[in-house]
Design an enzyme around this catalytic site. Structure first.
Site, PDB file in Angstrom:
ATOM      1  N   HIS C 202      29.884  22.888 -19.987  1.00 16.74           N
ATOM      2  CA  HIS C 202      30.600  21.802 -20.638  1.00 16.74           C
ATOM      3  C   HIS C 202      30.891  20.619 -19.733  1.00 16.74           C
ATOM      4  O   HIS C 202      31.072  19.505 -20.205  1.00 16.74           O
ATOM      5  CB  HIS C 202      31.918  22.329 -21.201  1.00 16.74           C
ATOM      6  CG  HIS C 202      31.958  22.211 -22.681  1.00 16.74           C
ATOM      7  ND1 HIS C 202      33.011  21.702 -23.381  1.00 16.74           N
ATOM      8  CD2 HIS C 202      31.031  22.542 -23.606  1.00 16.74           C
ATOM      9  CE1 HIS C 202      32.746  21.714 -24.675  1.00 16.74           C
ATOM     10  NE2 HIS C 202      31.547  22.229 -24.828  1.00 16.74           N
ATOM     11  N   SER C 206      24.369  19.872 -21.825  1.00 17.87           N
ATOM     12  CA  SER C 206      23.044  20.479 -21.714  1.00 17.87           C
ATOM     13  C   SER C 206      22.020  19.534 -21.116  1.00 17.87           C
ATOM     14  O   SER C 206      22.092  18.320 -21.287  1.00 17.87           O
ATOM     15  CB  SER C 206      22.547  20.913 -23.095  1.00 17.87           C
ATOM     16  OG  SER C 206      23.296  21.992 -23.577  1.00 17.87           O
ATOM     17  N   LYS C 228      20.433  25.318 -36.668  1.00 18.08           N
ATOM     18  CA  LYS C 228      19.191  25.627 -35.940  1.00 18.08           C
ATOM     19  C   LYS C 228      19.334  26.987 -35.260  1.00 18.08           C
ATOM     20  O   LYS C 228      18.383  27.789 -35.268  1.00 18.08           O
ATOM     21  CB  LYS C 228      18.928  24.529 -34.910  1.00 18.08           C
ATOM     22  CG  LYS C 228      17.545  24.568 -34.304  1.00 18.08           C
ATOM     23  CD  LYS C 228      17.337  23.355 -33.414  1.00 18.08           C
ATOM     24  CE  LYS C 228      15.968  23.417 -32.757  1.00 18.08           C
ATOM     25  NZ  LYS C 228      15.791  22.343 -31.770  1.00 18.08           N
ATOM     26  N   ASP C 229      20.518  27.247 -34.674  1.00 19.86           N
ATOM     27  CA  ASP C 229      20.763  28.556 -34.046  1.00 19.86           C
ATOM     28  C   ASP C 229      20.670  29.674 -35.071  1.00 19.86           C
ATOM     29  O   ASP C 229      20.186  30.775 -34.784  1.00 19.86           O
ATOM     30  CB  ASP C 229      22.156  28.585 -33.395  1.00 19.86           C
ATOM     31  CG  ASP C 229      22.203  27.878 -32.050  1.00 19.86           C
ATOM     32  OD1 ASP C 229      23.316  27.588 -31.576  1.00 19.86           O
ATOM     33  OD2 ASP C 229      21.128  27.621 -31.485  1.00 19.86           O
ATOM     34  N   GLU C 272      13.508  51.475 -17.229  1.00 19.93           N
ATOM     35  CA  GLU C 272      13.204  50.762 -18.470  1.00 19.93           C
ATOM     36  C   GLU C 272      12.354  49.531 -18.160  1.00 19.93           C
ATOM     37  O   GLU C 272      12.422  48.959 -17.065  1.00 19.93           O
ATOM     38  CB  GLU C 272      14.503  50.337 -19.154  1.00 19.93           C
ATOM     39  CG  GLU C 272      15.238  51.497 -19.823  1.00 19.93           C
ATOM     40  CD  GLU C 272      14.602  51.905 -21.146  1.00 19.93           C
ATOM     41  OE1 GLU C 272      13.679  52.736 -21.134  1.00 19.93           O
ATOM     42  OE2 GLU C 272      15.020  51.398 -22.191  1.00 19.93           O
TER      43      GLU C 272
END
Lengths: 334, 62, 384
Positions: C202, C206, C228-229, C272
């Site tokens: 923040h 971004s 969109k997410d 894994e």
């Protein structure tokens, strides 16, 4: 930190450039000596084809798809497939893919096969192999009716207690009891099997690479060892078993069991049925899981499609916006 | 266009109608979706499930 | 003023997921952060419900998991979801990091954000490692034995440290019990780190694919990026459902359905899939201690990227040479993953060593040299 090579290190390069016969070194000429990729591109049609995302995506998909298809067909990566750290003897021969009636994404178990498979387990396998995680109640509504299972359970004696006198006692089995093991402990099992421990079968289908295909291939795969293959006394040759020498002898032979529904009890039929039973024993949630999967896939596909539509609806004004650039008015000669 | 207007005026305009309608629709969809998938599943797996073979082993005398 | 913007708590919700000004040009690669958040929530929820039935004792653990699978209502769904979301958690974090590598999101002023992210990755791996031990199958026991034994390579007190961690002289009940406790604890530490990660994000907002300032073209988080997410969240649920309901054990190892037996070593001990590249790096170095250092180094080397990337340009969008080498790095990562799954014999060992060398050289040599060359060339080309 150093962000570019110092000018002094480029002296040689600069003198080379300066030696070129030319007029004044204007910015324009400097610029023309510098080649940007766009100034020497191929024709714009070819270029736009090569630059397009669709081309890149298709080329990637083609490459990945080809490699995947090859691997699927031949079982090994192209070129690299010849590299083996394991010999087939060490790993065990890969079993073929059998067309199990519960193999498809929409297919449930064949519960008649589970029922026959239980009979094979009970009459052939239970002599040596335990099925500790299955209780009598698990069979109810799957392969047998509740009355049938109660009757089967009652035939077995279980130790219970202590009673009010403090003594342990025997009682007939109930639905809540688990399948009785053939041996009281591991030592007794080994003593009766030349030192080998017959594994519990409740999870065997999930605990072996290859799953049901492997178990079926193993049960039906017993044959004479190839010439020159040294096999210890008491061991049996099976190409599907890692190491190729398994303690268990072949146990399934034609007609060994008499199916109550009249199905001919060939070796492969019994193998198929017992593997289906063991698959159920390892994955009792199988039918419910696939049905839930059908609902989940339908719902989430629909939700994804709807959400994509809503996203594009909300973004439409942005995706169709026009951005106009008004260059600053020329304020005199620059 | 008209159907959207009718929808708005009869259902979406007041939240006290909209919300219960959503609940009722979800309830009805949930049941019908389940019945639909179950009947498809039963048809696709005809003869394989316990309910298809139980008649051979259960005497429903009661 | 609206409650959403005035209330002390809701105003935070508002500033993070409603009015947050996002660059208009961020692609779907920027969706992986929210996907990771969804994964963390899913893991915590399914994990808590599993913990209601799981027993962290060597004699009961395996059976308790089978009890969950067979007797607990929809227990199989909770267990399979927990196991498969773990895999998706790592797929998403690798793509999320790859996005950061490609677009130079680690560069100033986002160095703190990047650093917190690296810590999150390490804590995720620790959590995953601890969780895999809990079912106490063969792979659980032996994987734990191999990895914890590595610490004995530390000089002077290594062996004592390992025995302290084990709570005994081998992986035993004390080990399992404490691994369960830590596996329950670490996800909440992760949640706190995620909050820190978001706060650090923040402060400057971004990055975007162009790597240049985007303050002149921003869109509010809601509705543009919330919807969109949602698209990728539903797509994730769809693909997750295909694994959970149809191929629940595809990403696992069949040996973990065999109860742990300290007397019998499995033919091959493999972690894994998401830990395989680091396992390969570990095994590439013939020396035990150096191998451990290389393995942890391969994670922490991500932290020096803000220093070694000297390019004046943020991101690879306009750097054709760096683009090519980025993809070399990605392919190399997959090669390492493949090598990690193979037996440590010829030619896998040699290939693994070359791949390990390339992995480290990329950070230490390729990135700075390319940046240096580009800066120099650009200067030469644009000077009068």
């Amino acid at each position: 930190m150093l962000s570019r090579l110092p000018a002094s290190s480029l002296k040689g390069l600069r003198s080379l450039a300066e030696a070129r016969p030319s007029a004044a070194r204007s910015a324009a000429q400097t610029a023309s000596r510098v080649r940007f990729s766009s100034s020497s591109a191929s024709s714009s049609a070819v270029k736009s084809f090569l630059d397009s995302r669709a081309t890149l995506a298709s080329a990637t998909l083609l490459t990945v798809g080809s490699i995947a298809w090859y691997t699927h067909l031949y079982g090994s990566l192209p070129f690299l497939g010849e590299v083996h750290a394991n010999s087939p003897a060490e790993e065990g021969l890969h079993p073929p893919h059998y067309p199990w009636s519960h193999g498809g994404l929409l297919d449930s178990f064949d519960h008649s096969s589970i029922r026959r498979g239980y009979q094979v387990y009970r009459e052939v396998c239970a002599a040596c192999h335990s099925l500790d995680r299955i209780a009598w109640r698990n069979l109810v509504g799957v392969s047998h009716s509740v009355d049938e299972v109660k009757a089967m359970a009652e035939e077995v004696e279980y130790e219970d207690g202590p009673n009010d006198q403090g003594e342990m006692f025997q009682r007939p089995g109930k639905l809540s009891d688990y399948m009785p093991p053939p041996y009281p402990n591991e030592e007794a099992a080994r003593a009766s099997n030349q030192g080998a421990l017959p594994p519990d079968l409740s999870l065997i289908v999930k605990a072996r690479h290859g799953g049901p295909d492997y178990i079926f291939a193993l049960l039906t795969g017993y044959r004479d060892a190839p010439a020159g293959f040294e096999i210890r006394d008491g061991m049996n040759y099976n190409p599907y078993f890692p190491g190729n020498a398994i303690s268990m002898a072949r146990v399934l032979f034609d007609g060994l069991v008499e199916y109550e529904d009249g199905t001919p009890a060939t070796t492969s039929q019994m193998a198929k049925d017992v593997v289906t039973f063991l698959n159920w024993a390892a994955e009792p949630e199988h039918d419910e899981r696939k049905k839930a999967g059908l609902k989940a896939v339908i719902l989430f596909s629909a939700l994804t499609a709807i959400s994509l539509y809503v996203k594009r609806y909300k973004w439409a004004p942005i995706k169709s916006r026009k951005i106009i650039y008004n260059p600053p008015a020329d304020k005199g000669h620059h | 266009m008209g159907v959207f207007n009718t929808f708005y005026n009869t259902i979406a305009k007041r939240n006290s109608i909209f919300v219960p309608t959503i609940f009722a629709t979800a309830f009805a969809f949930s049941i019908s979706f389940d019945v639909g998938v179950t009947s498809f599943w039963d048809r696709w797996n005809q003869g394989k499930q316990w309910k298809d073979i139980r008649h051979k082993y259960v005497q429903d005398s009661e | 003023m609206r409650t959403l913007k005035k209330n002390m708590l809701l105003r935070l919700v508002n500033s993070y997921i409603v009015d947050s000004p996002e660059p208009a040009n961020i692609s779907y690669l920027w969706n992986f952060g929210s996907l990771l958040g969804v994964c963390l929530v899913l893991q915590i929820l399914t994990g808590i419900f599993l913990a209601m039935h799981y027993q962290p004792h060597v004699d009961f653990a395996f059976n308790s998991v089978e009890h969950i699978m067979r007797d607990v209502n929809n227990g199989w769904a909770i267990r399979y979801t927990h196991a498969n979301v773990a895999s998706f958690f790592f797929i998403f974090v690798y793509i999320h990091i790859a996005r950061g590598l490609y677009y130079g999101s680690y560069k100033s002023p986002r160095v703190l954000l990047w650093s917190i992210g690296v810590i999150i990755l390490v804590v995720m791996m620790a959590t995953g490692f601890l969780g895999y031990v809990l079912p106490y199958g063969q792979m659980s026991l032996w994987g734990a034995t191999v990895i914890t034994n590595l610490l004995s390579a530390i000089p002077v007190f290594g062996q004592d440290l390992v025995e302290l961690i084990w709570g005994g002289f081998s992986v035993n009940n004390a080990t399992l019990n404490r691994f369960f406790s830590l596996h329950y604890l670490l996800p909440f530490l992760l949640a706190a780190l995620v909050v820190a990660h978001l706060i650090a994000l923040h402060t400057h907002g971004s990055n975007n694919p162009n790597g240049i300032g985007s303050s002149t073209d921003r869109l509010t988080m809601h509705p543009y990026f919330t919807f969109k997410d949602l698209v990728t969240i539903f797509l994730f649920f769809l693909i997750l459902s295909i694994f959970v309901f149809y191929y629940p054990n595809m990403l696992g190892h069949s040996d973990n359905y065999i109860p742990a037996n300290p007397m019998q070593t499995p033919a091959s001990i493999v972690p894994e899939w998401y830990l395989l590249p680091f396992y390969a790096i570990l095994r590439s170095i013939p020396n035990k201690l150096l191998g451990v250092i290389a393995m942890f180094g391969s994670l922490f080397i991500l932290l020096i990227l803000p220093i070694t990337d000297v390019s004046r340009v943020r991101g690879n969008q306009f750097r054709p040479a760096m683009k090519l080498f980025f993809w070399f790095f990605v392919v190399n990562f997959f090669i390492l993953m493949w090598i990690g799954s193979q037996h440590p014999t010829s030619p896998y060992v040699e290939i693994g060593q070359i791949s390990t060398a390339f992995y480290f050289l990329w950070f230490i040599l390729i990135v700075p040299v390319l940046g240096l060359s580009e800066n120099t060339i650009m200067d030469v080309a644009t000077e009068k």
